[in-house]
Design an enzyme around this catalytic site. Structure first.
Site, short mmCIF file in Angstrom:
data_model
loop_
_atom_site.label_atom_id
_atom_site.label_comp_id
_atom_site.label_asym_id
_atom_site.label_seq_id
_atom_site.Cartn_x
_atom_site.Cartn_y
_atom_site.Cartn_z
N GLY A 47 14.26 -4.81 -0.26
CA GLY A 47 14.05 -4.98 1.19
C GLY A 47 15.38 -5.30 1.85
O GLY A 47 15.52 -6.29 2.56
N THR A 50 17.15 -4.29 6.63
CA THR A 50 17.06 -4.91 7.96
C THR A 50 16.76 -6.40 7.79
O THR A 50 16.51 -6.87 6.67
CB THR A 50 15.90 -4.29 8.80
OG1 THR A 50 14.68 -4.40 8.06
CG2 THR A 50 16.14 -2.83 9.14
N PHE A 73 12.83 1.04 2.50
CA PHE A 73 11.87 2.11 2.79
C PHE A 73 12.12 2.54 4.22
O PHE A 73 11.61 1.95 5.17
CB PHE A 73 10.45 1.55 2.62
CG PHE A 73 9.41 2.61 2.47
CD1 PHE A 73 9.52 3.60 1.52
CD2 PHE A 73 8.29 2.61 3.28
CE1 PHE A 73 8.55 4.58 1.36
CE2 PHE A 73 7.30 3.59 3.14
CZ PHE A 73 7.44 4.57 2.18
N ASP A 110 9.71 3.69 -2.26
CA ASP A 110 8.70 2.63 -2.31
C ASP A 110 8.97 1.61 -3.42
O ASP A 110 8.77 1.90 -4.60
CB ASP A 110 7.33 3.29 -2.51
CG ASP A 110 6.21 2.27 -2.44
OD1 ASP A 110 6.48 1.10 -2.09
OD2 ASP A 110 5.06 2.65 -2.73
N ALA A 111 9.37 0.42 -3.01
CA ALA A 111 9.68 -0.65 -3.97
C ALA A 111 8.46 -1.08 -4.78
O ALA A 111 8.60 -1.66 -5.85
CB ALA A 111 10.26 -1.85 -3.23
N TYR A 223 7.51 -18.46 5.62
CA TYR A 223 7.56 -19.10 6.93
C TYR A 223 6.38 -20.06 7.05
O TYR A 223 5.30 -19.77 6.52
CB TYR A 223 7.52 -18.05 8.05
CG TYR A 223 7.63 -18.66 9.43
CD1 TYR A 223 8.82 -19.27 9.82
CD2 TYR A 223 6.55 -18.65 10.31
CE1 TYR A 223 8.92 -19.87 11.07
CE2 TYR A 223 6.66 -19.24 11.56
CZ TYR A 223 7.85 -19.85 11.93
OH TYR A 223 7.95 -20.45 13.16
N TYR A 233 -0.64 -17.86 11.54
CA TYR A 233 0.34 -17.68 10.47
C TYR A 233 0.03 -18.50 9.22
O TYR A 233 -0.57 -18.01 8.28
CB TYR A 233 1.78 -17.96 10.98
CG TYR A 233 2.79 -17.27 10.10
CD1 TYR A 233 3.37 -16.06 10.45
CD2 TYR A 233 3.10 -17.80 8.84
CE1 TYR A 233 4.23 -15.40 9.59
CE2 TYR A 233 3.96 -17.15 7.97
CZ TYR A 233 4.53 -15.95 8.35
OH TYR A 233 5.37 -15.30 7.48
N VAL A 272 13.47 -12.84 15.46
CA VAL A 272 12.99 -11.52 15.85
C VAL A 272 13.44 -10.49 14.81
O VAL A 272 14.62 -10.27 14.61
CB VAL A 272 13.59 -11.11 17.22
CG1 VAL A 272 13.04 -9.77 17.67
CG2 VAL A 272 13.34 -12.18 18.26
P1 NAI Z 1 12.12 -6.63 8.15
O1 NAI Z 1 11.03 -5.78 8.65
O2 NAI Z 1 13.36 -6.74 8.95
O3 NAI Z 1 12.58 -6.13 6.67
C1 NAI Z 1 11.71 -5.59 5.73
C2 NAI Z 1 12.47 -4.86 4.64
O4 NAI Z 1 11.54 -4.39 3.67
C3 NAI Z 1 13.24 -3.61 5.12
O5 NAI Z 1 14.45 -3.52 4.40
C4 NAI Z 1 12.33 -2.46 4.72
O6 NAI Z 1 13.00 -1.22 4.52
C5 NAI Z 1 11.78 -3.00 3.43
N1 NAI Z 1 10.53 -2.39 3.00
C6 NAI Z 1 9.32 -2.41 3.62
N2 NAI Z 1 8.40 -1.76 2.88
C7 NAI Z 1 9.03 -1.34 1.75
C8 NAI Z 1 8.64 -0.62 0.61
N3 NAI Z 1 7.38 -0.20 0.43
N4 NAI Z 1 9.58 -0.33 -0.32
C9 NAI Z 1 10.87 -0.72 -0.17
N5 NAI Z 1 11.30 -1.43 0.89
C10 NAI Z 1 10.39 -1.73 1.84
O7 NAI Z 1 11.47 -8.05 7.87
P2 NAI Z 1 12.02 -9.55 7.74
O8 NAI Z 1 11.53 -10.32 8.90
O9 NAI Z 1 13.44 -9.59 7.38
O10 NAI Z 1 11.13 -10.06 6.52
C11 NAI Z 1 11.61 -10.22 5.20
C12 NAI Z 1 10.91 -11.41 4.57
O11 NAI Z 1 11.26 -12.60 5.29
C13 NAI Z 1 9.37 -11.31 4.63
O12 NAI Z 1 8.83 -11.84 3.46
C14 NAI Z 1 9.04 -12.21 5.81
O13 NAI Z 1 7.73 -12.73 5.75
C15 NAI Z 1 10.07 -13.30 5.62
N6 NAI Z 1 10.32 -14.16 6.79
C16 NAI Z 1 10.57 -13.65 8.04
C17 NAI Z 1 10.74 -14.49 9.13
C18 NAI Z 1 10.98 -13.96 10.50
O14 NAI Z 1 10.82 -14.73 11.47
N7 NAI Z 1 11.37 -12.74 10.67
C19 NAI Z 1 10.72 -15.96 8.96
C20 NAI Z 1 10.56 -16.39 7.61
C21 NAI Z 1 10.35 -15.52 6.57
#
Ligand code: NAI
Length: 387
Positions: A47, A50, A73, A110-111, A223, A233, A272
């Site tokens: 992941g 982003t 992805f 797909d991871a 979170y 949440y 965000v």
């Molecule tokens: P994001 O949407 O920016 O990043 C998601 C990543 O996962 C991307 O790199 C995307 O390409 C990848 N991805 C999605 N589906 C995939 C798949 N099937 N195979 C391979 N890669 C895949 O999300 P964000 O916010 O950075 O979230 C990452 C983690 O951080 C999550 O577990 C989220 O719950 C956690 N988190 C986020 C917070 C927030 O406020 N944004 C706060 C605390 C934790």
């Protein structure tokens, strides 16, 4: 072609390659400014394209000087459609890493699949031998397991439906949103997608292939947030998944104790990202939180959070700095008493009329546009770009 933002609710359907590259450059510059630190040397980020995963990868490469493998992805560009931002981010990251002689390979697919795990692990064995840090930062709407069953994640309550103030991103009004309660199937689906099962599959596969070093660390992100968002949440379907993530971390640490592998959850700050802007109620909380934290000089973005996480709380002098609940808390500043009491005081008063004055909706939107490579300083948006 000329690329313009096309915003539909909480999503933008276009992304600007030069703007995304600028965003990555800015994050790299921030990490370099903070200075190098001793940490992991060979890092797998699942992941990685982003949000928190990208910021983690940038910190690993430019903060720790690590070789990185990233999994994402993302959609390629086709015809008049741009690629998704993660693809441009990754290209920019790889180029910057290359310029500094840092190994960086990325896999788009797909991871959750067995094939992706095999492909990545083969590359680790051939190119790096073993990894010493595995970051699991997936946020996905669905997952197909190795037995071919597809699960979907949902953002619902567990128990009663929940009504709370909500900022309508389409017209900047404050109204109310009601979030329905999940069925057992929806709870299970969310746990399957966003819980720790696939994280464990990755670690098991890495151990089996001897592709993870002794004393390696593996991190995933969670979170909690304020009581206000608990029903949607922390105590909702996603909270159930995060609980499973924590249980999986403990199970992995116990399972691989002899090898000294430690699996840890870091509770991060609300920010965000593409994943978080889809959650109802949460964006209004973010906008109020941004205002309060910025006024107090406490605001951080993904890159500030990840640099501080790895530098101070994972590879700092004190070693892995977990709190009593066994997790690292990067939400320490967000959850400070003075921050939360101000947020709650504003929350009670906020409405459409005072939204701009009482919250940082501009800051929210800036972060939103930046995610897709728009509104970045120093980018000529009138110029033709290759998508
Ligand atoms: P994001 O949407 O920016 O990043 C998601 C990543 O996962 C991307 O790199 C995307 O390409 C990848 N991805 C999605 N589906 C995939 C798949 N099937 N195979 C391979 N890669 C895949 O999300 P964000 O916010 O950075 O979230 C990452 C983690 O951080 C999550 O577990 C989220 O719950 C956690 N988190 C986020 C917070 C927030 O406020 N944004 C706060 C605390 C934790």
């Amino acid at each position: 072609m000329i690329v313009e933002p096309k915003v539909k609710g909480f999503i933008c359907t276009t992304a600007h390659p030069a703007g995304c590259a600028k965003n990555v450059e800015k994050q790299i510059a921030y990490v370099k400014e903070q200075g190098r630190f001793e940490g992991a040397k060979k890092v797998l980020v699942i992941g990685a394209s982003t949000g928190y995963g990208l910021a983690s990868r940038i910190t690993a490469a430019f903060g720790m000087g690590a070789a990185t493998i990233g999994v994402m992805f993302e959609k390629e560009a086709s015809g008049k459609r741009t690629a998704t931002p993660g693809l441009y981010n990754t290209k920019a990251f790889e180029e910057a890493a290359g310029r500094e002689g840092l190994y960086a390979k990325s896999f788009n697919g797909d991871a959750f699949s067995v094939e992706m795990k095999e492909q990545v692990i083969r590359t680790i064995r051939e190119d790096l031998g073993q990894v010493d840090l595995v970051i699991y930062s997936l946020a996905a709407p669905r997952r197909t397991t190795s037995s071919g069953v597809t699960y979907s994640s949902s953002l619902k309550t567990v128990g009663e439906p929940f009504t709370q103030k909500n900022w309508n991103l389409r017209d900047n009004t404050v109204g109310e949103a009601t979030i329905g309660s999940a069925t057992e199937e929806e709870i299970e689906g969310t746990v399957k997608v966003m819980g720790g099962e696939d994280w464990m599959d990755w670690i098991d596969a890495l151990v089996e292939a001897d592709a993870i070093a002794e004393h390696a660390v593996t991190m995933a992100y969670s979170y909690i947030g304020p009581k206000l968002t608990y029903p949607v949440y922390h105590e909702g379907t996603i909270g159930r998944a995060k609980q499973h993530l924590k249980e999986s971390a403990d199970a992995m640490t116990a399972k691989y104790a002899e090898r000294g592998i430690r699996a840890v959850v870091s509770v991060n700050k609300a920010l965000v990202t593409q994943a978080s802007s889809a959650i109802p109620v949460v964006p209004l909380y973010f906008a109020v939180l941004y205002k309060v934290m910025k006024e107090k000089g406490l605001h951080e973005g993904c890159i500030e959070q990840m640099d501080r996480l790895y530098k101070d709380k994972v590879y700092g002098k004190a070693g892995l700095s977990c709190m009593e609940d066994g997790m690292i808390h990067m939400d320490d500043w967000e959850m400070r008493e003075d921050v939360q009491s101000e947020v709650m005081e504003i929350w009670d008063r906020i409405d459409t009329g005072n939204l701009k004055e009482l919250s940082d909706i501009e800051g929210y939107w800036e972060d939103f546009y930046h995610m897709f490579g728009f509104h970045m300083n120093g980018v000529d948006y009138a110029a033709d770009v290759e998508v």
